[in-house]
Design an enzyme around this catalytic site. Structure first.
Site, short mmCIF file in Angstrom:
data_model
loop_
_atom_site.label_atom_id
_atom_site.label_comp_id
_atom_site.label_asym_id
_atom_site.label_seq_id
_atom_site.Cartn_x
_atom_site.Cartn_y
_atom_site.Cartn_z
N GLU A 18 -52.45 19.01 -30.32
CA GLU A 18 -53.68 20.02 -30.82
C GLU A 18 -54.65 19.92 -29.59
OE1 GLU A 18 -55.87 18.37 -34.22
OE2 GLU A 18 -53.94 18.39 -35.38
N GLU A 62 -60.05 27.41 -41.83
CA GLU A 62 -59.78 26.88 -43.09
C GLU A 62 -60.95 26.52 -43.82
OE1 GLU A 62 -56.29 24.23 -42.71
OE2 GLU A 62 -56.44 24.76 -40.44
N LYS A 96 -61.76 22.55 -45.49
CA LYS A 96 -61.68 21.35 -44.49
C LYS A 96 -63.00 20.58 -44.81
CE LYS A 96 -59.41 20.61 -40.86
NZ LYS A 96 -59.16 20.50 -39.48
N GLU A 98 -65.60 22.06 -38.47
CA GLU A 98 -64.20 21.82 -39.05
C GLU A 98 -63.59 23.04 -39.66
OE1 GLU A 98 -62.38 18.72 -39.05
OE2 GLU A 98 -63.82 18.51 -37.34
#
Length: 391
Positions: free
Chosen positions: A265, A321, A324, A330
């Protein structure tokens, strides 16, 4: 097998060998407004991704991936680690249920045991620490029993596995995991010719120490702000190389200087809360575009400690997203909006010249917010204390 059948298999393998890019994308699903798996995989293909990493073994996604050239990484959830470590039959069953129905049509290349397991500092976490390498061994035995030898076993770790990181030559693994976990893990990775998977985010140490680490250095624009490691004499022009080399030096100190890295990542947030320094579209685009160009250059650039060595890289993440938890950043690491449109232009092949990308909006949060700061990624800053990196 007939000559025609052999020829058809050869054509299939040849076509798959021409993957569009060596760059992978993390495909997370923590959102209630995301496209269907079918549409998401269409988008990955259109973007010419070469790899994809998913955070489970979702049957629908794995079936859909069988129709693509994408090289696939599957993650085994943390809560399954101890059972797999304790009982070989559980490992065998996991492989039967989550690999055999799809392999080899779905090009599974990595099975990843858990996610940042060594970051969980609790009694439950400590049990996972003890079970991590035994579970990796169990899955490896299960694959070999099925005569599967082209899937590598690893585990994605965060930078907090290191006790110190700057200068890179002085780095070392944390004393609480060095002998009990890291030594047997490195031995396993070395024996199986697998990779050290690392989640590495220059955004976090920069954002919490922007007075001492320049933004240019974090965004791969640090030719005018180089740093020199006094121990090794190596010169660094970007923060990612510094962070990666700290792992390379730590592994070498335990007797494993040659285990290759995979960046499982990395990325940069495109937005966040007002207090979150540098989380904006222009920085995200700059980081990821420069990252891609660096990682797709041929011959490979490598790092100062390992010049010329390729590093497979997965960008986080495919979508913003919205479910999250945590601070605003985030929910804003995506390359795409949930409707599938790009947040900024990106070329995963690295072939598009920088000057050909569309102009981006100016940023207004690259200077520290004068107010109460949120505790964004305090753990990441502790794990990557680069305060001496004055650029």
């Amino acid at each position: 097998m007939s000559t025609v059948a052999i020829f058809l298999i050869f054509l299939l393998l040849l076509s798959r060998s021409k993957a569009s890019s060596n760059i992978g994308v993390n495909y997370g699903q923590l959102g209630n407004n995301l496209p269907s798996p079918h549409r998401s995989i269409e988008l990955l293909t259109t973007m010419k991704a070469g790899r994809v990493k998913i955070y489970d073994a979702n049957p629908e996604i794995l079936r859909l991936l069988s129709n693509t050239k994408l090289k696939v990484s599957i993650m085994i959830p943390n809560n399954e680690i101890s059972g797999i470590a304790a009982n070989q039959s559980i490992a065998d069953e996991w492989v039967r249920n989550n690999v055999l129905p799809y392999y080899p049509n779905t090009m599974i290349r990595y099975l990843l045991m858990g996610n940042e397991v060594l970051s969980y500092n609790s009694e439950q976490g400590h049990q996972m620490w003890r079970d991590l390498v035994p579970a990796m061994r169990s899955i490896e035995r299960s694959l070999r029993a099925q005569n599967i030898r082209d899937i590598k076993i690893g585990t994605p770790l965060a930078m907090d596995v290191l006790q110190s990181t700057f200068p890179p030559s002085s780095s070392a693994f944390r004393s609480d995991i060095r002998d009990s976990v890291m030594v047997p893990m490195l031995k396993f990775l070395d024996q199986t010719k697998s990779f050290f998977f690392i989640d590495v985010y220059p955004y976090f140490p920069w954002s919490m120490n922007s007075y001492n680490i320049s933004l240019e250095f974090a965004l791969f624009r640090g030719n005018s702000s180089r740093t020199r490691d006094p121990g090794s004499g190596l010169v660094y022009t970007n923060l990612l190389d510094q962070m990666l080399d700290s792992l390379i030096f730590a592994m070498a100190k335990l007797g494993y200087p040659d285990i290759n890295l995979v960046i499982s990542e990395t990325g940069w947030p495109n937005s966040g809360d007002r207090e979150e320094l540098g989380a904006n579209t222009i920085n995200a685009a700059t980081y990821n575009r420069n990252l891609i160009q660096r990682m797709t250059t041929k011959p490979p650039i490598g790092t100062p400690a390992r010049p010329g060595v390729a590093i497979p890289t997965f960008i986080f993440s495919l979508f913003d997203e919205n479910q999250k938890p945590g601070p605003g950043t985030e929910r804003h690491w995506g390359l795409l909006h949930p409707d599938g449109t790009p947040i900024y232009d990106i070329d995963l092949t690295g072939k598009q010249p920088m000057k050909d990308f569309a102009a981006l909006p100016a940023s207004n949060n690259n200077k520290p917010f004068k107010g109460k700061m949120l505790g964004v990624a305090a753990r990441e800053v502790e794990e990557t204390d680069l305060s001496e990196n004055c650029t």
